[in-house]
Design a protein around this motif. Sequence first.
Motif, PDB file in Angstrom:
ATOM      1  N   PRO A  34       0.882  -1.390  -0.119  1.00 16.63           N
ATOM      2  CA  PRO A  34      -0.093  -0.062  -0.109  1.00 16.63           C
ATOM      3  C   PRO A  34       0.947   1.260  -0.006  1.00 16.63           C
ATOM      4  CG  PRO A  34      -0.853  -1.532   1.754  1.00 16.63           C
ATOM      5  CD  PRO A  34       0.662  -1.980   1.032  1.00 16.63           C
ATOM      6  N   PRO A  35       0.438   2.219  -0.384  1.00 14.64           N
ATOM      7  CA  PRO A  35       0.937   3.544  -0.418  1.00 14.64           C
ATOM      8  C   PRO A  35       1.284   4.127   0.860  1.00 14.64           C
ATOM      9  CG  PRO A  35      -1.113   3.851  -1.256  1.00 14.64           C
ATOM     10  CD  PRO A  35      -1.069   2.348  -1.095  1.00 14.64           C
ATOM     11  N   GLY A  36       2.091   5.142   1.041  1.00 18.83           N
ATOM     12  CA  GLY A  36       2.547   5.562   2.344  1.00 18.83           C
ATOM     13  C   GLY A  36       3.419   6.863   2.262  1.00 18.83           C
ATOM     14  N   ARG A  62      -2.755   8.296   9.002  1.00 17.85           N
ATOM     15  CA  ARG A  62      -3.820   7.622   8.423  1.00 17.85           C
ATOM     16  C   ARG A  62      -4.944   8.654   7.722  1.00 17.85           C
ATOM     17  NH1 ARG A  62      -9.030   5.317  12.083  1.00 17.85           N
ATOM     18  NH2 ARG A  62     -10.352   4.562  10.535  1.00 17.85           N
ATOM     19  N   TYR A  65      -3.425   8.807   4.367  1.00 19.60           N
ATOM     20  CA  TYR A  65      -3.212   7.700   3.316  1.00 19.60           C
ATOM     21  C   TYR A  65      -4.478   6.772   3.508  1.00 19.60           C
ATOM     22  CZ  TYR A  65       1.269   9.540   2.576  1.00 19.60           C
ATOM     23  OH  TYR A  65       2.397  10.196   2.313  1.00 19.60           O
ATOM     24  N   TYR A  69      -2.035   1.426   4.799  1.00 19.34           N
ATOM     25  CA  TYR A  69      -0.769   2.179   4.156  1.00 19.34           C
ATOM     26  C   TYR A  69       0.596   1.622   4.832  1.00 19.34           C
ATOM     27  CZ  TYR A  69      -0.537   4.862   8.726  1.00 19.34           C
ATOM     28  OH  TYR A  69      -0.333   5.213  10.127  1.00 19.34           O
ATOM     29  N   THR A  70       1.589   1.942   4.263  1.00 20.47           N
ATOM     30  CA  THR A  70       3.031   1.414   4.627  1.00 20.47           C
ATOM     31  C   THR A  70       3.934   2.651   5.059  1.00 20.47           C
ATOM     32  OG1 THR A  70       2.906  -0.332   2.740  1.00 20.47           O
ATOM     33  CG2 THR A  70       4.955   0.236   3.666  1.00 20.47           C
TER      34      THR A  70
END
Length: 494
Positions: A34-36, A62, A65, A69-70
Motif C-alpha cells: 500500500p502507498p505511504g 491515516r 493515506y 498504508y505502508t
Amino acid sequence: MDFSMVTVALLMICITCLLLFWKGKRLGTKGCLPPGPRPLPIVGNLFQLDPKDMVQSLMALRERYGSVYTIYLGSQPFVVLCGFQAVKEALVDRGEEFSGRGDLPVVFRFTQGDGIAFSNGDKWKMLRRFAIQTLREFGMGRRSIEERIQEEAWCMVEELAKTKAEPVDPTSLISRAVSNVICSVVFGDRFDYEDKKFLTLVGLVNDNFQRLSSWWGQMYNLFPHLMYYLPGPHNRIFENFEKLRLFVLEMVKIHQETLDSSSPRDFIDCFLLKMQQEKKDPCSYFHTNTLVMTTHNLFFGGTETTSTTLRYGILILMKYPDMQAKVYEEISRVVGPHRSPSFEDRVQMPFTEALVHEIQRFIDILPMGIPHAVTTDTHFRGYVLPKGTNIMPVLYSVHKDVTQFKDPEAFDPTHFLDEKGGFRRRDAFMAFSAGKRVCLGEGLARMENFLFLTTLVQRFTFQPLIPTEEIDISPLISGLGNVPRPYKFRAIPR
C-alpha cells in the motif's frame, strides 16, 4: 540526564558513515505494498514519526493515506492497519494468513525468536497448543484459579489495611499480587510480599515495561543495528531481561532436581516431562532454552499488563468518584459485605463488567499491538503483501473508532451497556488483540481484572491526594505500551 540530543547526534553520524558504504540497497520489496509516506534511505520514515508518541503519528498518517498504508521503520516496511474494519478483516477474517509474528527488534535481541510469544510457524503452533492445554490443566479459566485469585486479592486487602489510610503508591503491591497468580501456575507456588528476590523481579518487570515503551525503546526498534552499539538507557532493557532469564533458569534447575513424573506440579514440570518424551526426536521444539523463554513470556506478560490495567483502573475510579460509588452499590447488592466476589457475580453486575471493559478500551495497554507478519504471499484490499511482510495492527484505532463507539475519546462505561442497562459485548473490543495471536492468558486476565477490582472496592474507598479535576488519566509514556502516571491514594476502609 537527557540523552536524546546526544543520541540523535550519534545516530546522524552513524547514518552518514553508513551512507558512504551503502551500495544501492533498495528499500522496496517485491509485491505491491500500500502507498505511504516516501521513506529516506536508512532512516525510513523517521521524520514523519514521533518516537515519543508513535500512535498519534500513525493516526495522523491515516488521515492522509487511509486505513491501510505502508511506513518504513528504518529499512523495514510495515503495513499499518487502522480502524476496526481493516484490523478485523486481517486478524479475524483472514487470521491464518496474518498469524505470523512480526519484527520487534528490542525484544528479538533477547528472545532470538524463541518462546511462545515471539516464535513462528510450526514451533509457535506446537508451543501455543501445549501451553493452552497445560494451563487449562492447572486451572486457567476454572474454579481452582479463581480461588487462587480470591486468596491473593485478600492478601492485597490485608496489606492495604496496614497502611491505615496513609498515602500509598500502589504500583509494587498490585504487581506483587498479580504476579503471584501467574507464579502459582508456572512455578507452583507464590512468593511472600516481602521476599527480596521477588521484589527485585517485580521491579525488573515494571522497569522494563516502561523502558520498552520509552523513546529509547522505540528508537531501538527503528535502528537496532545502530542502537546495539550506542550507550544509553536502552541497554538496561537487556540487562533486566537477562536477570529475569537467570531467575527462570534457576527455577527450571530446581524443578529438574525435584521432578516427579507421576505428579507434575506446574507448567515447568509439564514442559520438562514433554522434553523427556521427545528427547530422541531431533525435530522436537521442546528444549531447555525454549522452556526458559516460554516461562519468561508467561511471567512477564502475566504480571505487567494486568497490574498496569488495575493501577490505571484505580486512578480512573478516583477521577470519577460517582462511578466508584456505583460499582460499590452493585457489589453491596449482589455480593454483600462479607463474601468474596466471584467471577459469576459479573452476570448480575452489568455496570461493573462494563466499567472493567471500558478501562481496558480507554487505556489501550498495547496501543500498536504486537507486530504480526503474513505467513504467505497475501492479496489484501487490492495490494500484494509478500510472505513475511510486517503488519502493524493499531489497536488504539480500533478502540477509538467512531463507527464503533459513540464518544471514543471519553471514558464512558455505557459503551458496553445496552438500552436496558445490560452488559453488551463489542466486536471492536480488542484489548487482548484478536485472531490466531490473541493473548492466551485472556481468560486469566479477565478474571483477575474483575476479581481484584471488585474485592478492593468492596473493602476500600480510594481517595486521591489531589482534587479529582486535577487527576490526569493520560499516559505518562506511550510507546509499545501505555504507562499511567505515578500517583498515591488513601485506602479508606469501608
